[in-house]
Write a protein that holds these residues in place. Structure first.
Motif, PDB file in Angstrom:
ATOM      1  N   ILE A   1       2.698  -2.336   4.350  1.00 41.69           N
ATOM      2  CA  ILE A   1       3.107  -0.942   4.165  1.00 41.69           C
ATOM      3  C   ILE A   1       4.626  -0.904   4.225  1.00 41.69           C
ATOM      4  CG2 ILE A   1       2.987   1.410   5.052  1.00 41.69           C
ATOM      5  CD1 ILE A   1       0.283   0.724   6.279  1.00 41.69           C
ATOM      6  N   PRO A   2       5.290  -0.590   3.125  1.00 38.65           N
ATOM      7  CA  PRO A   2       6.763  -0.555   3.105  1.00 38.65           C
ATOM      8  C   PRO A   2       7.312   0.358   4.196  1.00 38.65           C
ATOM      9  CG  PRO A   2       5.895  -0.423   0.877  1.00 38.65           C
ATOM     10  CD  PRO A   2       4.714  -0.292   1.810  1.00 38.65           C
ATOM     11  N   ASP A   3       8.433  -0.030   4.768  1.00 37.40           N
ATOM     12  CA  ASP A   3       9.033   0.724   5.870  1.00 37.40           C
ATOM     13  C   ASP A   3       9.288   2.193   5.531  1.00 37.40           C
ATOM     14  OD1 ASP A   3       9.022  -1.550   7.410  1.00 37.40           O
ATOM     15  OD2 ASP A   3      11.116  -2.071   6.993  1.00 37.40           O
ATOM     16  N   GLU A   4       9.634   2.454   4.260  1.00 37.43           N
ATOM     17  CA  GLU A   4      10.008   3.809   3.898  1.00 37.43           C
ATOM     18  C   GLU A   4       8.830   4.800   3.922  1.00 37.43           C
ATOM     19  OE1 GLU A   4       9.686   1.364   0.024  1.00 37.43           O
ATOM     20  OE2 GLU A   4      10.495   1.125   2.052  1.00 37.43           O
ATOM     21  N   ILE A   5       7.596   4.283   3.909  1.00 41.56           N
ATOM     22  CA  ILE A   5       6.444   5.191   3.973  1.00 41.56           C
ATOM     23  C   ILE A   5       5.602   4.981   5.214  1.00 41.56           C
ATOM     24  CG2 ILE A   5       6.314   5.379   1.460  1.00 41.56           C
ATOM     25  CD1 ILE A   5       3.873   3.564   1.521  1.00 41.56           C
ATOM     26  N   MET A   6       6.036   4.071   6.088  1.00 40.08           N
ATOM     27  CA  MET A   6       5.260   3.775   7.290  1.00 40.08           C
ATOM     28  C   MET A   6       5.057   4.995   8.163  1.00 40.08           C
ATOM     29  SD  MET A   6       3.587   1.911   9.363  1.00 40.08           S
ATOM     30  CE  MET A   6       3.814   0.210   8.860  1.00 40.08           C
ATOM     31  N   ALA A   7       6.106   5.780   8.404  1.00 44.10           N
ATOM     32  CA  ALA A   7       5.994   6.945   9.276  1.00 44.10           C
ATOM     33  C   ALA A   7       4.950   7.922   8.776  1.00 44.10           C
ATOM     34  CB  ALA A   7       7.364   7.632   9.390  1.00 44.10           C
ATOM     35  N   GLU A   8       4.885   8.109   7.455  1.00 47.19           N
ATOM     36  CA  GLU A   8       3.909   9.035   6.901  1.00 47.19           C
ATOM     37  C   GLU A   8       2.500   8.507   7.040  1.00 47.19           C
ATOM     38  OE1 GLU A   8       3.173  11.514   2.718  1.00 47.19           O
ATOM     39  OE2 GLU A   8       4.891  10.159   2.917  1.00 47.19           O
TER      40      GLU A   8
ATOM     41  N   LEU B   1       0.824  -1.208   0.000  1.00 42.74           N
ATOM     42  CA  LEU B   1       0.000   0.000   0.000  1.00 42.74           C
ATOM     43  C   LEU B   1       0.859   1.260   0.000  1.00 42.74           C
ATOM     44  CD1 LEU B   1      -2.719  -0.926   2.669  1.00 42.74           C
ATOM     45  CD2 LEU B   1      -2.876  -1.148   0.178  1.00 42.74           C
ATOM     46  N   GLY B   2       0.350   2.290  -0.695  1.00 46.79           N
ATOM     47  CA  GLY B   2       0.954   3.605  -0.645  1.00 46.79           C
ATOM     48  C   GLY B   2       0.369   4.394   0.510  1.00 46.79           C
ATOM     49  N   VAL B   3       0.687   5.671   0.583  1.00 49.78           N
ATOM     50  CA  VAL B   3       0.280   6.491   1.718  1.00 49.78           C
ATOM     51  C   VAL B   3      -1.234   6.597   1.853  1.00 49.78           C
ATOM     52  CG1 VAL B   3       0.363   8.797   2.728  1.00 49.78           C
ATOM     53  CG2 VAL B   3       2.413   7.828   1.681  1.00 49.78           C
ATOM     54  N   GLU B   4      -1.919   6.996   0.791  1.00 42.73           N
ATOM     55  CA  GLU B   4      -3.359   7.238   0.892  1.00 42.73           C
ATOM     56  C   GLU B   4      -4.142   5.957   1.161  1.00 42.73           C
ATOM     57  OE1 GLU B   4      -4.715  10.175   1.240  1.00 42.73           O
ATOM     58  OE2 GLU B   4      -2.642  10.880   1.134  1.00 42.73           O
ATOM     59  N   ASP B   5      -3.852   4.901   0.401  1.00 44.25           N
ATOM     60  CA  ASP B   5      -4.540   3.632   0.640  1.00 44.25           C
ATOM     61  C   ASP B   5      -4.167   3.069   2.004  1.00 44.25           C
ATOM     62  OD1 ASP B   5      -5.969   3.554  -1.731  1.00 44.25           O
ATOM     63  OD2 ASP B   5      -4.389   2.490  -2.823  1.00 44.25           O
TER      64      ASP B   5
END
Length: 250
Positions: A239-246, A209-213
């Protein structure tokens, strides 16, 4: 990090369980009642009841609450008759979602769960639409800071676990349903703490999943977890680690 442990970690970090402790006790009571109804009130002879009671104790549920739930399940006290159901559906990006339900009114619950899916961009599906994507297994999340991986691997596999893998700041230990209690007992004996110890539904594949989804799916998961009749929620998202925080910033 796969969806089965992904959500458990996110829920713990966001304080989802602690914020709903009163609601959690109600859910744990239902699980104890149903286990006692099906297998009797002796946890030594009824593994489902033993598992339900252990889970309640780990959540700091008072002993009197546990005893009362067992008595209700055995018919010594009056109480509701709960029906066990599994609701299946889809979240954003086609994520498969499974909800384990204990309800005294399936029509009311079905309508409320359907509404939750719709509000959060998903839809409730028909029986069997996603269940085939999941396998029931024992799942333990062990904080990495509390044990060395090699030591945990040796202890877990000797106890009957299938696999040990590192996922972020936890080790994920999986086992068969039949081996769950044995692994749990060994961890307790060896004083290995766990963030999570439960029989879960493990997805065969996951959806990135990306940020919005990702935000939509997490909101759906939280809303389902918040429902009184929902015992547990499982989904096959990643959710990939690189976008988890967002994704988890809200």
């Amino acid at each position: 990090m796969a969806g089965h442990s992904h959500w458990a970690n996110i829920a713990a970090k966001k304080g989802v369980i602690d914020k709903k402790r009163g609601k959690l006790f109600g859910k744990l009571s239902r699980a104890i009642i149903v286990a006692a109804q099906h297998g009797g009130g002796d946890p030594g002879m009824n593994l489902a009841l033993r598992y339900a009671i252990d889970k309640a104790r780990k959540a700091s549920m008072p002993k009197e609450n546990i005893d009362r739930a067992v008595k209700k399940g055995c018919g010594e006290l009056s109480g509701e008759n709960f029906e066990e159901l599994v609701y299946e559906g889809y979240g954003a990006a086609g994520v498969a979602v499974l909800c384990d339900i204990l309800t005294e009114n399936r029509n009311r619950t079905a309508g409320e769960i359907r509404k939750i899916f719709e509000v959060h961009g998903g839809n409730l599906g028909s029986t069997g639409c996603v269940a085939w994507m999941f396998e029931r297994k024992g799942l333990f999340l062990v904080p990495c800071e509390n044990v060395e991986e090699d030591a945990l691997f040796e202890i877990a596999l000797e106890a009957g676990a299938d696999d040990v893998s590192a996922n972020g700041d936890v080790y994920e230990v999986t086992c068969s349903v039949e081996a769950f209690q044995q692994v749990a007992d060994i961890f307790e004996e060896k004083k290995i703490p766990t963030n999570l110890a439960e029989i879960s539904r493990i997805p065969d594949t996951t959806v990135d999943l990306g940020v919005e989804d990702g935000k939509k799916v997490l909101r759906l998961m939280e809303a389902l977890e918040d429902h009184d009749d929902v015992q547990s929620v499982t989904a096959n998202f990643n959710i990939p680690d690189e976008i988890m925080a967002e994704v988890t910033a809200d």
